[in-house]
Design an enzyme around this catalytic site. Structure first.
Site, PDB file in Angstrom:
ATOM      1  N   HIS A  27     -66.433  41.017 -23.464  1.00  0.00           N
ATOM      2  CA  HIS A  27     -65.649  39.935 -23.759  1.00  0.00           C
ATOM      3  C   HIS A  27     -64.437  40.452 -24.653  1.00  0.00           C
ATOM      4  O   HIS A  27     -64.343  41.511 -25.289  1.00  0.00           O
ATOM      5  CB  HIS A  27     -66.362  38.867 -24.419  1.00  0.00           C
ATOM      6  CG  HIS A  27     -65.642  37.664 -24.483  1.00  0.00           C
ATOM      7  ND1 HIS A  27     -64.474  37.101 -25.338  1.00  0.00           N
ATOM      8  CD2 HIS A  27     -65.807  36.531 -23.837  1.00  0.00           C
ATOM      9  CE1 HIS A  27     -64.287  36.047 -25.320  1.00  0.00           C
ATOM     10  NE2 HIS A  27     -64.943  35.390 -24.162  1.00  0.00           N
ATOM     11  N   ASP A  66     -71.294  33.968 -19.042  1.00  0.00           N
ATOM     12  CA  ASP A  66     -71.632  33.997 -17.865  1.00  0.00           C
ATOM     13  C   ASP A  66     -72.783  34.585 -17.316  1.00  0.00           C
ATOM     14  O   ASP A  66     -73.326  34.522 -16.135  1.00  0.00           O
ATOM     15  CB  ASP A  66     -70.368  34.594 -16.951  1.00  0.00           C
ATOM     16  CG  ASP A  66     -69.212  33.665 -17.130  1.00  0.00           C
ATOM     17  OD1 ASP A  66     -67.978  34.385 -17.674  1.00  0.00           O
ATOM     18  OD2 ASP A  66     -69.092  32.413 -17.033  1.00  0.00           O
TER      19      ASP A  66
HETATM   20  C1  SDX Z   1     -65.191  34.587 -19.560  1.00  0.00           C
HETATM   21  O1  SDX Z   1     -61.355  34.729 -22.905  1.00  0.00           O
HETATM   22  C2  SDX Z   1     -62.346  34.040 -22.941  1.00  0.00           C
HETATM   23  O2  SDX Z   1     -62.600  33.294 -23.817  1.00  0.00           O
HETATM   24  C3  SDX Z   1     -62.940  34.011 -21.611  1.00  0.00           C
HETATM   25  C4  SDX Z   1     -64.293  33.171 -21.635  1.00  0.00           C
HETATM   26  C5  SDX Z   1     -64.268  31.627 -21.877  1.00  0.00           C
HETATM   27  O3  SDX Z   1     -64.934  30.989 -22.376  1.00  0.00           O
HETATM   28  O4  SDX Z   1     -63.087  31.207 -21.366  1.00  0.00           O
HETATM   29  O5  SDX Z   1     -65.370  33.458 -22.476  1.00  0.00           O
HETATM   30  C6  SDX Z   1     -65.166  33.206 -20.209  1.00  0.00           C
HETATM   31  O6  SDX Z   1     -63.941  34.752 -18.881  1.00  0.00           O
HETATM   32  C7  SDX Z   1     -65.913  35.610 -19.982  1.00  0.00           C
HETATM   33  C8  SDX Z   1     -65.868  37.011 -19.359  1.00  0.00           C
HETATM   34  C9  SDX Z   1     -66.455  36.917 -17.905  1.00  0.00           C
HETATM   35  N1  SDX Z   1     -66.048  38.362 -17.211  1.00  0.00           N
HETATM   36  C10 SDX Z   1     -66.871  39.212 -16.905  1.00  0.00           C
HETATM   37  O7  SDX Z   1     -68.120  38.905 -17.220  1.00  0.00           O
HETATM   38  C11 SDX Z   1     -66.456  40.224 -16.048  1.00  0.00           C
HETATM   39  C12 SDX Z   1     -67.059  41.480 -16.682  1.00  0.00           C
HETATM   40  N2  SDX Z   1     -66.114  41.874 -17.833  1.00  0.00           N
HETATM   41  C13 SDX Z   1     -65.054  42.640 -17.894  1.00  0.00           C
HETATM   42  O8  SDX Z   1     -64.359  42.589 -16.707  1.00  0.00           O
HETATM   43  C14 SDX Z   1     -64.457  42.474 -19.321  1.00  0.00           C
HETATM   44  O9  SDX Z   1     -65.534  42.706 -20.231  1.00  0.00           O
HETATM   45  C15 SDX Z   1     -63.540  41.306 -19.745  1.00  0.00           C
HETATM   46  C16 SDX Z   1     -62.644  41.065 -18.464  1.00  0.00           C
HETATM   47  C17 SDX Z   1     -64.533  40.276 -19.991  1.00  0.00           C
HETATM   48  C18 SDX Z   1     -62.891  41.670 -20.941  1.00  0.00           C
HETATM   49  O10 SDX Z   1     -61.732  42.664 -20.326  1.00  0.00           O
HETATM   50  P1  SDX Z   1     -60.879  43.490 -21.478  1.00  0.00           P
HETATM   51  O11 SDX Z   1     -61.026  42.889 -23.055  1.00  0.00           O
HETATM   52  O12 SDX Z   1     -59.514  43.585 -21.089  1.00  0.00           O
HETATM   53  O13 SDX Z   1     -61.631  44.988 -21.571  1.00  0.00           O
HETATM   54  P2  SDX Z   1     -61.480  46.012 -20.867  1.00  0.00           P
HETATM   55  O14 SDX Z   1     -61.451  45.521 -19.369  1.00  0.00           O
HETATM   56  O15 SDX Z   1     -59.822  46.762 -21.375  1.00  0.00           O
HETATM   57  O16 SDX Z   1     -62.722  47.025 -20.929  1.00  0.00           O
HETATM   58  C19 SDX Z   1     -62.675  47.929 -22.068  1.00  0.00           C
HETATM   59  C20 SDX Z   1     -63.622  49.049 -21.871  1.00  0.00           C
HETATM   60  C21 SDX Z   1     -63.128  49.608 -20.381  1.00  0.00           C
HETATM   61  O17 SDX Z   1     -63.690  51.043 -20.467  1.00  0.00           O
HETATM   62  P3  SDX Z   1     -62.627  52.237 -20.953  1.00  0.00           P
HETATM   63  O18 SDX Z   1     -61.428  52.319 -20.289  1.00  0.00           O
HETATM   64  O19 SDX Z   1     -62.511  51.928 -22.645  1.00  0.00           O
HETATM   65  O20 SDX Z   1     -63.456  53.496 -20.970  1.00  0.00           O
HETATM   66  O21 SDX Z   1     -64.830  48.539 -21.467  1.00  0.00           O
HETATM   67  C22 SDX Z   1     -65.099  48.699 -20.065  1.00  0.00           C
HETATM   68  C23 SDX Z   1     -63.955  48.920 -19.311  1.00  0.00           C
HETATM   69  O22 SDX Z   1     -64.040  49.684 -18.255  1.00  0.00           O
HETATM   70  N3  SDX Z   1     -65.678  47.304 -19.766  1.00  0.00           N
HETATM   71  C24 SDX Z   1     -66.968  47.347 -18.869  1.00  0.00           C
HETATM   72  C25 SDX Z   1     -67.024  45.903 -18.604  1.00  0.00           C
HETATM   73  N4  SDX Z   1     -66.108  45.267 -19.483  1.00  0.00           N
HETATM   74  C26 SDX Z   1     -65.524  46.119 -20.057  1.00  0.00           C
HETATM   75  N5  SDX Z   1     -67.790  48.392 -18.108  1.00  0.00           N
HETATM   76  C27 SDX Z   1     -68.634  47.843 -17.456  1.00  0.00           C
HETATM   77  N6  SDX Z   1     -69.072  46.609 -17.344  1.00  0.00           N
HETATM   78  C28 SDX Z   1     -67.991  45.662 -17.833  1.00  0.00           C
HETATM   79  N7  SDX Z   1     -68.634  44.507 -17.586  1.00  0.00           N
END
Ligand code: SDX
Length: 424
Positions: free
Chosen positions: A302, A359
């Site tokens: 998140h 989720d």
């Molecule tokens: C919602 O914003 C809100 O409030 C949203 C929400 C709401 O109520 O409105 O809470 C609802 O959208 C919840 C999120 C649902 N999405 C998912 O579950 C999809 C999977 N999660 C990710 O794609 C990610 O964690 C996000 C999109 C939720 C957050 O993305 P960020 O903050 O941009 O983080 P990032 O993509 O920059 O990741 C940081 C690191 C990366 O690794 P490095 O480059 O540092 O090595 O964490 C890793 C990412 O690769 N990473 C994950 C991961 N999520 C982040 N690695 C594996 N699995 C994951 N799920």
């Protein structure tokens, strides 16, 4: 701490600092470009405040979520969804008569204009319910007048809250080839939705209390979440003075993305894939850690919560309770719990502060309720609607609101002469 100093090219600039009611600190950069000719650069706006808001407070480090100051844990245990709609939109908890009147008006407006059925009938049965929901919400502007007159806006707020459950249920009935079930004025908001989803002309449906309570909880937990992607979209579109229906329709489109509200559908599809692969969840945890796999553990991580998402904690408990009450054993719940257990002990997830988000468990409960997977994000949208409305109203009333127009850092070609086609 009243100002922040910036030194750029040897020159010092000073900017005011604003402090919120929970002592959050923001550097007021509204004069940054005028003073320095430079802009703040923050792709994804992770470090940028777009507004002041009094609606929802999140402390991502402490796992705190409050709607208008009330802790989500207390609201989840004690409130009804319609009560929380009123709280988010109008700022205070309604007293008994106010809530009854609010619910009466919403119920009265659950009926769709009969001509909207012609639009439903034009969709193929395979149409994704989110595409239908976005289009039908935008279409409300074709049936109902919009204006800045507060009474008209309040009536359209009631129309949106009432009609979204009917639009959602009709899109489901369209997809399964069953006749539309009309809303009833003798049912509560959540009962009405479930009845429209599952009642048949041949067999009336009695809404089980456990599903009614579970739906109430799910909608409350999704009701608002400060400046997330879809809410920021609603504010962005509304800042141009586009109407409420258009702004909410845009928010629905933003929510449909798999990184945002579409994640709940992706979580179930991921769990089903793991189940089909013999339940080998460790393989998928390892894939999620391997960047070359392009696989993410959906429902994990998140932007704001760098600790647990309090909604996930509540939903994990509710998933156990709903499945037990229904006498259902869903192997996907076991896989989800095993994934969580492994990930929370793995340094990759710990270092990146990746925890289950809202989720991760919601889809398990929707499944137990018989909601088809492609309707999960529609359920998210029904829950989030009062938050979008509240944020849109706050934006429109905010004297600081200007049409949203971010800047950029240009990296393209510098000036060059145009060569006419006959010379190329
Ligand atoms: C919602 O914003 C809100 O409030 C949203 C929400 C709401 O109520 O409105 O809470 C609802 O959208 C919840 C999120 C649902 N999405 C998912 O579950 C999809 C999977 N999660 C990710 O794609 C990610 O964690 C996000 C999109 C939720 C957050 O993305 P960020 O903050 O941009 O983080 P990032 O993509 O920059 O990741 C940081 C690191 C990366 O690794 P490095 O480059 O540092 O090595 O964490 C890793 C990412 O690769 N990473 C994950 C991961 N999520 C982040 N690695 C594996 N699995 C994951 N799920």
């Amino acid at each position: 701490m009243s100002t922040a100093k910036l030194i750029l090219d040897g020159q010092e600039y000073e900017f005011p600092v604003i402090v919120g009611s929970e002592n959050e600190v923001g550097i007021d950069f509204t004069t940054l470009r005028a003073k320095t000719k430079a802009i703040a650069y923050d792709p994804g706006y992770g470090n940028t405040g777009s507004c002041r808001s009094a609606i929802t407070y999140i402390d991502g480090e402490a796992g705190i979520l409050r709607y208008r100051g009330y802790p989500i844990e207390q609201i989840a245990a004690l409130a009804s969804f319609t009560e929380i709609c009123y709280l988010l939109i109008y700022g205070e908890l309604p007293h008994h008569d106010q809530l009854r009147e609010f619910e009466r008006k919403i119920t009265y407006h659950t009926l769709l204009h009969e001509d909207m059925k012609k639009i439903f009938d034009a969709y193929p049965a395979t149409a994704h319910p989110m595409a239908i929901l976005a289009a039908m919400v935008m279409s409300l502007a074709s049936f109902y007048e919009e204006s800045d007159d507060p009474e008209t806006t309040d009536l359209n707020i009631i129309r949106l809250l009432g009609k979204i459950i009917t639009i959602a249920a009709f899109s489901y009935k369209r997809s399964v080839g069953q006749p539309y079930v009309y809303p009833r004025n003798d049912l509560t908001y959540t009962q009405n939705f479930l009845n429209m989803m599952y009642s048949l002309p041949t067999e009336p449906y009695k809404v089980p209390d456990v599903l009614d309570r579970a739906l109430n909880l799910l909608l409350i937990l999704h009701a608002d979440h400060e400046q997330n992607c879809s809410t920021s979209t609603v504010r962005m579109v509304g800042s141009s003075q586009a109407g409420l229906f258009a702004s909410i329709g845009a928010g629905i489109c933003a929510l449909s993305g798999p990184l945002h509200g579409g994640a709940n559908q992706e979580v179930i599809e991921m769990l089903e894939m793991i189940q089909a692969d013999g339940g080998n969840y460790r393989k998928y945890v390892d894939m999620a850690k391997d960047k070359s796999s392009n696989f993410r553990l959906m429902g994990f991580g998140h932007r704001v919560y760098r600790n647990f998402d309090p909604r996930a904690t509540i939903l994990k408990k509710s998933a156990d309770e709903v499945l037990e009450a229904l006498g259902v054993h869903d192997p996907l719940l076991d896989i989800a719990k095993n994934l969580e257990e492994i990930a929370l002990k793995d340094s990759y997830f710990i270092e990146r502060k990746l925890y289950p988000n809202v989720d991760f468990y919601s889809g398990i409960i929707y499944r137990a309720m018989g909601i088809p997977t492609n309707m999960f994000t529609v359920m998210f949208a029904i829950g989030r609607l009062p938050g979008w409305i509240a944020q849109w109203r706050e934006m429109r009333a905010d004297s600081e609101t200007r049409i949203n127009r971010p800047r950029q850092i240009y990296t393209g070609a510098t000036e060059r002469p145009f060569v006419p086609i006959f010379q190329r």
